[in-house]
Write a protein that holds these residues in place. Structure first.
Motif, PDB file in Angstrom:
ATOM      1  N   ASP A 103      10.430  12.673 -20.085  1.00  0.00           N
ATOM      2  CA  ASP A 103      10.883  12.253 -18.757  1.00  0.00           C
ATOM      3  C   ASP A 103       9.766  12.525 -17.748  1.00  0.00           C
ATOM      4  N   ARG A 104       9.202  11.456 -17.186  1.00  0.00           N
ATOM      5  CA  ARG A 104       8.042  11.631 -16.292  1.00  0.00           C
ATOM      6  C   ARG A 104       8.347  12.543 -15.102  1.00  0.00           C
ATOM      7  N   LEU A 105       9.572  12.510 -14.621  1.00  0.00           N
ATOM      8  CA  LEU A 105       9.911  13.358 -13.477  1.00  0.00           C
ATOM      9  C   LEU A 105       9.916  14.829 -13.889  1.00  0.00           C
ATOM     10  N   THR A 118      -1.085  17.130 -10.029  1.00  0.00           N
ATOM     11  CA  THR A 118      -0.775  15.789 -10.567  1.00  0.00           C
ATOM     12  C   THR A 118      -0.975  14.780  -9.434  1.00  0.00           C
ATOM     13  N   THR A 119      -0.736  13.522  -9.745  1.00  0.00           N
ATOM     14  CA  THR A 119      -0.712  12.511  -8.686  1.00  0.00           C
ATOM     15  C   THR A 119       0.494  12.810  -7.789  1.00  0.00           C
ATOM     16  N   LYS A 120       0.473  12.296  -6.574  1.00  0.00           N
ATOM     17  CA  LYS A 120       1.634  12.479  -5.688  1.00  0.00           C
ATOM     18  C   LYS A 120       2.756  11.569  -6.176  1.00  0.00           C
ATOM     19  N   ALA A 139       1.180   1.944  -4.455  1.00  0.00           N
ATOM     20  CA  ALA A 139       1.861   2.887  -5.344  1.00  0.00           C
ATOM     21  C   ALA A 139       2.360   2.167  -6.600  1.00  0.00           C
ATOM     22  N   ILE A 140       2.733   2.965  -7.575  1.00  0.00           N
ATOM     23  CA  ILE A 140       3.242   2.407  -8.840  1.00  0.00           C
ATOM     24  C   ILE A 140       4.606   3.026  -9.121  1.00  0.00           C
ATOM     25  N   ALA A 141       5.579   2.166  -9.427  1.00  0.00           N
ATOM     26  CA  ALA A 141       6.874   2.693  -9.885  1.00  0.00           C
ATOM     27  C   ALA A 141       6.816   2.770 -11.401  1.00  0.00           C
ATOM     28  N   LYS A 142       7.279   3.898 -11.936  1.00  0.00           N
ATOM     29  CA  LYS A 142       7.283   4.058 -13.398  1.00  0.00           C
ATOM     30  C   LYS A 142       8.684   4.474 -13.840  1.00  0.00           C
ATOM     31  N   THR A 143       9.178   3.887 -14.913  1.00  0.00           N
ATOM     32  CA  THR A 143      10.467   4.335 -15.438  1.00  0.00           C
ATOM     33  C   THR A 143      10.301   5.792 -15.877  1.00  0.00           C
ATOM     34  N   GLY A 147       8.632   4.658 -21.228  1.00  0.00           N
ATOM     35  CA  GLY A 147       7.482   3.796 -20.913  1.00  0.00           C
ATOM     36  C   GLY A 147       6.276   4.151 -21.767  1.00  0.00           C
ATOM     37  N   TYR A 148       5.495   3.151 -22.155  1.00  0.00           N
ATOM     38  CA  TYR A 148       4.196   3.392 -22.808  1.00  0.00           C
ATOM     39  C   TYR A 148       3.356   2.140 -22.659  1.00  0.00           C
ATOM     40  N   ASP A 149       2.025   2.295 -22.772  1.00  0.00           N
ATOM     41  CA  ASP A 149       1.105   1.159 -22.600  1.00  0.00           C
ATOM     42  C   ASP A 149       1.426   0.340 -21.344  1.00  0.00           C
ATOM     43  N   LEU A 177      -1.033   5.500  -5.843  1.00  0.00           N
ATOM     44  CA  LEU A 177      -2.178   5.032  -6.635  1.00  0.00           C
ATOM     45  C   LEU A 177      -3.386   5.941  -6.396  1.00  0.00           C
ATOM     46  N   VAL A 178      -4.024   6.342  -7.468  1.00  0.00           N
ATOM     47  CA  VAL A 178      -5.201   7.207  -7.349  1.00  0.00           C
ATOM     48  C   VAL A 178      -6.453   6.356  -7.480  1.00  0.00           C
ATOM     49  N   ASN A 179      -7.363   6.554  -6.548  1.00  0.00           N
ATOM     50  CA  ASN A 179      -8.619   5.836  -6.634  1.00  0.00           C
ATOM     51  C   ASN A 179      -9.573   6.694  -7.461  1.00  0.00           C
ATOM     52  N   LYS A 182     -13.003   8.325 -12.911  1.00  0.00           N
ATOM     53  CA  LYS A 182     -12.978   8.296 -14.372  1.00  0.00           C
ATOM     54  C   LYS A 182     -11.621   8.726 -14.887  1.00  0.00           C
ATOM     55  N   GLU A 183     -11.238   8.215 -16.044  1.00  0.00           N
ATOM     56  CA  GLU A 183     -10.065   8.756 -16.742  1.00  0.00           C
ATOM     57  C   GLU A 183     -10.578   9.465 -17.990  1.00  0.00           C
ATOM     58  N   ILE A 184     -10.053  10.653 -18.219  1.00  0.00           N
ATOM     59  CA  ILE A 184     -10.444  11.388 -19.429  1.00  0.00           C
ATOM     60  C   ILE A 184      -9.187  11.927 -20.119  1.00  0.00           C
ATOM     61  N   GLU A 207      -5.400  -3.536 -18.181  1.00  0.00           N
ATOM     62  CA  GLU A 207      -3.969  -3.824 -17.971  1.00  0.00           C
ATOM     63  C   GLU A 207      -3.102  -2.671 -18.482  1.00  0.00           C
ATOM     64  N   GLN A 208      -3.490  -1.493 -18.128  1.00  0.00           N
ATOM     65  CA  GLN A 208      -2.791  -0.231 -18.450  1.00  0.00           C
ATOM     66  C   GLN A 208      -2.736   0.125 -19.929  1.00  0.00           C
ATOM     67  N   ILE A 209      -3.465  -0.633 -20.765  1.00  0.00           N
ATOM     68  CA  ILE A 209      -3.517  -0.280 -22.183  1.00  0.00           C
ATOM     69  C   ILE A 209      -4.914   0.248 -22.488  1.00  0.00           C
ATOM     70  N   PHE A 248      -6.060  12.757 -17.837  1.00  0.00           N
ATOM     71  CA  PHE A 248      -6.432  13.171 -16.474  1.00  0.00           C
ATOM     72  C   PHE A 248      -7.095  12.025 -15.707  1.00  0.00           C
ATOM     73  N   PHE A 249      -6.981  12.108 -14.387  1.00  0.00           N
ATOM     74  CA  PHE A 249      -7.813  11.304 -13.492  1.00  0.00           C
ATOM     75  C   PHE A 249      -8.836  12.243 -12.873  1.00  0.00           C
ATOM     76  N   ILE A 250     -10.076  11.801 -12.769  1.00  0.00           N
ATOM     77  CA  ILE A 250     -11.068  12.545 -11.982  1.00  0.00           C
ATOM     78  C   ILE A 250     -11.318  11.740 -10.716  1.00  0.00           C
TER      79      ILE A 250
HETATM   80  P1  ADP Z   1       1.597   4.988 -20.124  1.00  0.00           P
HETATM   81  O1  ADP Z   1       2.668   5.915 -20.559  1.00  0.00           O
HETATM   82  O2  ADP Z   1       2.008   3.571 -20.138  1.00  0.00           O
HETATM   83  O3  ADP Z   1       0.259   5.285 -20.754  1.00  0.00           O
HETATM   84  P2  ADP Z   1       0.320   5.946 -17.667  1.00  0.00           P
HETATM   85  O4  ADP Z   1       1.013   6.655 -16.557  1.00  0.00           O
HETATM   86  O5  ADP Z   1      -0.668   6.721 -18.448  1.00  0.00           O
HETATM   87  O6  ADP Z   1       1.464   5.327 -18.556  1.00  0.00           O
HETATM   88  O7  ADP Z   1      -0.364   4.645 -17.062  1.00  0.00           O
HETATM   89  C1  ADP Z   1      -1.229   3.806 -17.811  1.00  0.00           C
HETATM   90  C2  ADP Z   1      -2.526   3.579 -17.045  1.00  0.00           C
HETATM   91  O8  ADP Z   1      -2.262   2.973 -15.757  1.00  0.00           O
HETATM   92  C3  ADP Z   1      -3.289   4.850 -16.711  1.00  0.00           C
HETATM   93  O9  ADP Z   1      -4.054   5.299 -17.793  1.00  0.00           O
HETATM   94  C4  ADP Z   1      -4.119   4.382 -15.524  1.00  0.00           C
HETATM   95  O10 ADP Z   1      -5.221   3.603 -15.936  1.00  0.00           O
HETATM   96  C5  ADP Z   1      -3.135   3.491 -14.779  1.00  0.00           C
HETATM   97  N1  ADP Z   1      -2.375   4.328 -13.796  1.00  0.00           N
HETATM   98  C6  ADP Z   1      -1.193   4.913 -13.996  1.00  0.00           C
HETATM   99  N2  ADP Z   1      -0.789   5.626 -12.925  1.00  0.00           N
HETATM  100  C7  ADP Z   1      -1.762   5.499 -12.002  1.00  0.00           C
HETATM  101  C8  ADP Z   1      -1.953   6.002 -10.673  1.00  0.00           C
HETATM  102  N3  ADP Z   1      -1.054   6.774 -10.058  1.00  0.00           N
HETATM  103  N4  ADP Z   1      -3.099   5.655 -10.047  1.00  0.00           N
HETATM  104  C9  ADP Z   1      -4.034   4.874 -10.625  1.00  0.00           C
HETATM  105  N5  ADP Z   1      -3.909   4.369 -11.870  1.00  0.00           N
HETATM  106  C10 ADP Z   1      -2.791   4.662 -12.562  1.00  0.00           C
END
Ligand code: ADP
Ligand code: MG
Length: 347
Positions: A103-105, A118-120, A139-143, A147-149, A177-179, A182-184, A207-209, A248-250
């Motif tokens: 559960d993401r929350l 974490t992200t806000k 911003a991004i809404a996430k279930t 959720g995956y990919d 949304l985080v600017n 890099k993602e690691i 495309e988030q994959i 992580f996001f850097i």
């Molecule tokens: P999943 O479970 O689908 O992998 P993530 O939360 O990891 O969900 O999102 C997939 C990708 O979408 C991330 O690796 C990133 O590239 C982008 N993303 C997700 N959330 C954010 C955010 N808050 N800000 C910027 N990019 C995001």
């Protein structure tokens, strides 16, 4: 438990399951895979398998009788199933952890409670949509669950588009949304006595994959170490047994934010099979079967290219060059964006 006699049950039959099965075989550990789909690469390699719904008690009971310990290759196995299994045999990592990380929350609340950045985020249930500061967007809404990919995610450029959107239900988080620069990811394995991490991998998503992973991540030592420390703190707090991935996001200011936690082996660690002395899969098997885990040592610098959907047709006919390693998962059905294989190469 002597390692020779262990039979390990694995929930999930995808490529992660297949690599787990192969690592178990190397250690002379028997495996039985439980999957809900016939088109599951892992079943061809396991000693035995069941194909049934994850809620099918009769088959689950048969499965439990044949195994000594259970694990899973993806976290969305119904929690009630894992809890049921854990009443009879050990399941690693412990399903109580999964109920947080499914559960993401809950996951983000857990991280923030432990002072890990974490992200806000906002809980859709608790907010008065009209009162959100417009600076929270884009911003991004996430279930919250399943959720995956990138599935279950909706992007909002501004407050106006957000207010217009009809959510199916209230079970979403809204993330700023985080600017990022890099993602690691850090892949970490813990057993009762040891903890080892691989160095950070850099991940590039399309495309988030996940599309590409690189080892090295080409980040400074301080960030690599900080990310490892955060991952260590997480596994210790959760008393986690097995391999875990922390994404992580850097940021441009070199701030580290946890994006999400995968309580399992992870796609970004595929190149550990070729780039390190031990793979994330082998260390996972070792941890859940209570065998010493191995300290990762980098042998090669490598990159991994995820082969999605129809791309596999090209790779199946391509001549593989020296220092390239093709992994074709052998999935029968080619679907758009489905992970069909990956190619690892030296860089
Ligand atoms: P999943 O479970 O689908 O992998 P993530 O939360 O990891 O969900 O999102 C997939 C990708 O979408 C991330 O690796 C990133 O590239 C982008 N993303 C997700 N959330 C954010 C955010 N808050 N800000 C910027 N990019 C995001
Ligand atoms: Mg992710």
């Amino acid at each position: 438990m002597s390692k020779k006699n262990i039979t390990l049950g694995i929930f999930g039959g995808g490529q992660l399951g297949k690599f787990l099965v192969q690592s178990a075989r190397k250690l002379k550990i028997k495996t039985i895979v439980y999957t809900d789909s016939n088109d599951s690469p892992a079943i061809y390699y396991a000693d035995d398998f069941y194909v049934a719904k994850y809620t099918n008690k009769k088959t689950i009971n048969k499965f439990i009788k044949k195994i000594d310990v259970a694990t899973f290759e993806f976290e969305n196995i119904p929690f009630n199933t894992l809890r049921y299994v854990t009443k009879k045999i050990k399941v690693y990592p412990n399903p109580n952890i999964i109920s947080i990380l499914q559960d993401r929350l809950k996951e983000k609340n857990f991280l923030n409670f432990n002072k890990i950045n974490t992200t806000k985020y906002l809980n859709l249930k608790n907010i008065n949509k009209k009162k959100i500061n417009k600076n929270f967007f884009p911003a991004i809404a996430k279930t919250r669950t399943l959720g995956y990919d990138g599935k279950g995610q909706t992007f909002f450029k501004n407050k106006k588009t957000f207010l217009k959107y009809q959510f199916k239900n209230q079970n979403y988080i809204i993330e700023k949304l985080v600017n990022f620069k890099k993602e690691i990811s850090i892949i970490i394995t813990r057993n009762k006595k040891q903890i080892y991490c691989f160095d950070a991998f850099q991940n590039i998503h399309k495309e988030q994959i996940l599309k590409f992973s690189y080892s090295d991540a080409n980040i400074n030592k301080k960030i690599n170490l900080e990310a490892k420390k955060i991952a260590e703190k997480i596994v210790k707090k959760l008393d986690y047994i097995g391999t875990m991935c922390v994404e992580f996001f850097i940021t441009n200011q070199n701030k580290i934010l946890v994006n999400e936690i995968a309580p399992r082996v992870h796609n970004s660690g595929h190149l550990t099979m070729n780039a390190y002395n031990v793979s994330q899969f082998e260390n996972h098997i070792r941890a859940v079967c209570n065998i010493k885990i191995i300290k990762p040592k980098k042998i090669h610098k490598m990159m991994m290219n995820n082969i999605l959907g129809k791309e596999i047709k090209y790779y199946r006919s391509k001549i593989i060059k020296k220092n390239e390693y093709l992994f074709d998962y052998g999935k029968q059905e080619i679907k758009e964006k489905r992970k069909m294989g990956h190619l690892t190469k030296l860089i």
